[in-house]
Design an enzyme around this catalytic site. Sequence first.
Site, short mmCIF file in Angstrom:
data_model
loop_
_atom_site.label_atom_id
_atom_site.label_comp_id
_atom_site.label_asym_id
_atom_site.label_seq_id
_atom_site.Cartn_x
_atom_site.Cartn_y
_atom_site.Cartn_z
N LYS A 92 0.85 -1.19 0.00
CA LYS A 92 0.00 0.00 0.00
C LYS A 92 0.88 1.23 0.00
CE LYS A 92 -1.49 2.79 2.91
NZ LYS A 92 -1.48 4.03 2.07
N GLU A 103 -1.20 7.39 -0.14
CA GLU A 103 -2.22 7.95 -1.05
C GLU A 103 -1.82 9.31 -1.58
OE1 GLU A 103 -3.24 9.51 3.02
OE2 GLU A 103 -2.46 7.66 2.15
N CYS A 145 11.67 9.37 6.62
CA CYS A 145 11.57 8.65 7.89
C CYS A 145 12.87 8.73 8.67
CB CYS A 145 11.18 7.20 7.66
SG CYS A 145 12.35 6.25 6.68
N GLU A 149 5.18 13.48 16.70
CA GLU A 149 5.66 13.35 15.32
C GLU A 149 5.35 14.59 14.49
OE1 GLU A 149 5.27 8.63 14.46
OE2 GLU A 149 3.42 9.78 14.51
#
Length: 375
Positions: free
Chosen positions: A156, A159, A224, A320
């Site tokens: 996945k 999006e 990340c 975050e």
Amino acid sequence: MFTQDLPRVRNWINGQFVELAVSSPSSGTTQYLPVTSPYDAKIIGHVPLSSAADVAEAIAAARKAFPAWSGCTIKDRAGILIRFHALMTKHADLLSDMVVLEHGKTKSEALVSVSRGQDLVEYAMSLPHVSQTKILEVSRGITCYDSRVRNTMVLKPSEKVPYTMTKVVELLKEAGLPDGVVNLVNGTAEDHPDNHTVSAPDCDIEMTSTDVVESFSGCSGESCMAPSVLLTIGRQQDLIDKIVSKAEAIRPGRLDGQMGPVIDQVALDNITRYINGAEVSGARILVDGRRWTKERQEGYWVGPTVILHTNKQDALLHEELFGPVLSILEVATAEEAIAFENANPYGNGACIYTSSGATADFFIKRFNAGMCGIK
């Protein structure tokens, strides 16, 4: 620059694109989200929000493909990866242009992303050497062995940036990957871990400041491995001044040495909200990236931001934030720095800047992060 109109994103299941008929009562997907280019906020396509039924279809395809794929010889699987690597090289410019268009990276950053992907493929190409079974006699009369599993998968992508991986699965099929081994389902929900860095009093100021600035502002902080917090052991004003100077010198754009926009309005609003909150709580904004938002009329722009905190409870030190913001906090000792880093639940990575081997060893043995660096 890749600017052609992109088609509506489709899922990739069992070796082919699946067009989701949103008007059909039997379809689980009822909504498409727009995909925008961060540079000018223009819509470049639409991505479906897949349902549980769509995911189940992809999983079924992966399960069906597993027996044949797991039975393939290592030579055959390595051959597919070799051909895939060659195709990535052939299409590196196209892939990087797609990353620039949908993600907002500069061209050089995008090319590095593609190159790092190729690095992983190169490692996987060594399957004939790394996949050998190990046999151990763990106790008298008891023998254990391990073997590599030939997994199939369902992927996945975000999006917000679905197009590049859509091209990648096409290249995998062209390389000879059997249908159903890799399936792609679009949708929402994802997580981004943060990192901490620590600068010891004996760190190399020039190298540390350059590395910290390039790390937290590279890819607009949307990586990340981008550090979000710098803990300085004691007062390190010279280092902070260097970081501020180098951050202020960065300009918006897509060329080498410049910084691109963040991914979308939601990200921009979130980053701005955190900066505003830090300012209200009493933190000092040493470099204010919010001026980019005011200066540029199109796209989702926020510049490198450096914040000096005095309150250890400030949200930016613990929560975050996926953007070009560096929070700096002074701690008194190495032990305090370790305790602060290890208490954070998002320990994806940590790094110690020092010229001392003993200091480096102290931190590496005590960091709880998954990946640790010494510089």
